[in-house]
Write a protein that holds these residues in place. Structure first.
Motif: not given
Length: 456
Positions: A91-114
């Motif tokens: 979860l922390p790794a996914l949250e960091k990715e969301l922040e780094q990518k400004d909660y882009s659609e791809n980042a949220i999709d990745h969070f959702f998928g994982v």
């Protein structure tokens, strides 16, 4: 992925407090995914949705652990470690990715998928084990969580120090799955206390080319003898630094240094239960670190042992590796999923000449293998423990990217009622384990022949 997670009764384990919370986690993930698809979404709304999911999953984990404690479940500690790994690493790794990518659609999709993949797999495997009374023992020899975290950070620091790679830990339960074209390196130490320490390092080829190759300013996009020799000395240096974390290895002697094919690596990995088994994404390719400690055993006749000069051995290994890749590139890829080591070895020997055979011993390891190295056919044991073959088939078909992979059941039951249950699941076929090897091979050959005729 599809546009939402659909609850299925197969996810129910029969414990109301757990089943109810699983449904709620599904709903939260669906809301998060829906937010991510909206053009007018705000970062604040996404942050709140992620925080809500994290807080709710954490509370659910605690409730689930309390329930396991109340029934004196033997697998509580291992189950808790799996929860902690998701909560404190994934979860922390996914949250960091969301922040780094400004909660882009791809980042949220990745969070959702994982998160969705983890939730489905965990529910159908570890959570089902709670009510079946079976304990998940695949990782029973892993070191304590805090030691895993220390080792993971040490490796990340070492990768940065040697190659300036910004790596992240993907899993502390790497199951030996194949990823891309790999180089499999094994270093064995014997100690004065008569202990045998084994280090297995797996490098995706492109990682070596993009790191060591760039330092040497080579224009080659593949690994040659010179680059491989530099890579193995670098690997020895890497292990040397990691070895400093283990005082008992201070005076240990190198017993053997080997280069393995993937099939040889699989045999070694399955034979020795690891204390550490970590998978990293370095940004330039995957890297896996596995370590096991045991009593000194008789030398195994496996792999290519390397002498100090090593030119001839390395050239032989690269030629064999290249030949294996060329041969496998022309072969259909079959994933065999079965909890029996004997069955996996039998199918490997039976099909390995004409097909590239991958193996998995559980639903979760099957999913990891499918994700990392998509097969052309899955031979799936119908009577798998904990996560049944029928559940694994439904999991595969519920994923858009996997749904069209052909699945043939392997079953030891051939009575009318059992066969009826298998057929109702609509696999591409089923094979009785009582068939002679020649007939099994013939059935697999005929399947691909019919598929080829249909494609043409």
């Amino acid at each position: 992925m599809g546009n939402q997670l659909v609850w299925n009764n197969r996810y129910d384990i029969g414990v109301d407090i757990i089943d109810r919370e699983h449904r709620k986690l599904f709903r939260i993930l669906n809301k998060l995914f829906a937010i991510g698809q909206k053009e007018e979404k705000s970062q604040w709304v996404c942050q709140e949705a992620v925080k809500y999911f994290k807080d709710h999953s954490t509370q659910h984990f605690q409730d689930e652990e309390d329930y396991m404690a109340s029934i004196d479940y033997d697998g509580l500690e291992m189950h808790k470690r799996i929860h902690d790994n998701f909560r404190e690493i994934t979860l922390p790794a996914l949250e960091k990715e969301l922040e780094q990518k400004d909660y882009s659609e791809n980042a949220i999709d990745h969070f959702f998928g994982v998160c969705a993949g983890w939730l489905i797999g965990h529910t159908l495997a570890e959570d089902q084990a709670i009510v079946s009374g079976e304990s998940i023992r695949q990782w029973e020899n892993l070191m304590p969580e805090e030691e895993q975290a220390v080792m993971g950070q040490a490796i990340i620091s070492q990768l940065y120090g040697m190659f300036r790679l910004e790596s992240r830990l993907i899993s502390n339960c790497y199951g030996g799955e194949k990823f891309g074209n790999g180089i499999y390196y094994r270093l064995i130490y014997n100690t004065k206390e008569k202990k045998r320490w084994e280090f297995l390092l797996v490098f995706e080829e492109r990682l070596i080319v993009k790191t060591i190759g760039s330092v040497m300013e080579t224009k080659s996009k593949t690994i040659n003898v010179m680059l491989m020799n530099v890579a193995r000395y670098t690997a020895r240096q890497f292990v040397g630094h990691i070895k400093e974390h283990f005082p008992s290895l201070a005076d240990a002697d190198v017993k053997d240094e080997q280069l393995l094919t993937y099939e040889q690596f699989q045999k070694v990995f399955e034979k020795h239960s690891p204390q550490y088994s970590l998978l990293f994404d370095t940004g330039k390719g995957y890297f896996a670190y596995c370590m096991t400690v045991g009593d000194i055993l008789q030398n195994e006749d496996i792999g290519i042992s390397i002498t100090e000069n090593a030119m001839a051995e390395v050239e032989k290994y690269l030629n064999e590796n290249k030949a294996e890749k060329i041969a496998n590139s022309k072969k259909k890829k079959i994933l065999v999923v079965d909890d029996s080591d004997f069955m996996l070895e039998t199918m490997q020997q039976l099909l390995g000449t004409d097909y590239e055979v991958l193996t998995a011993t559980s639903g979760l390891s099957a999913f990891r293998s499918i994700t990392l190295d998509r097969p052309d056919l899955i031979l799936l044991d119908y009577e798998m423990p904990v996560c049944k073959g029928s559940q694994i088939l439904e999991m595969i078909r519920s994923e858009k990217d996997f749904a069209d992979i052909p699945v043939i059941f392997l079953t030891s039951r051939v009575d009318r009622e059992s066969v009826k249950k298998v057929v109702e699941l609509k696999p591409q076929g089923y094979l009785s384990k009582s068939l002679t090897p020649d007939l099994v091979k013939k059935e697999v050959d005929q399947f691909f022949e019919k598929q080829s005729q249909t494609d043409n």
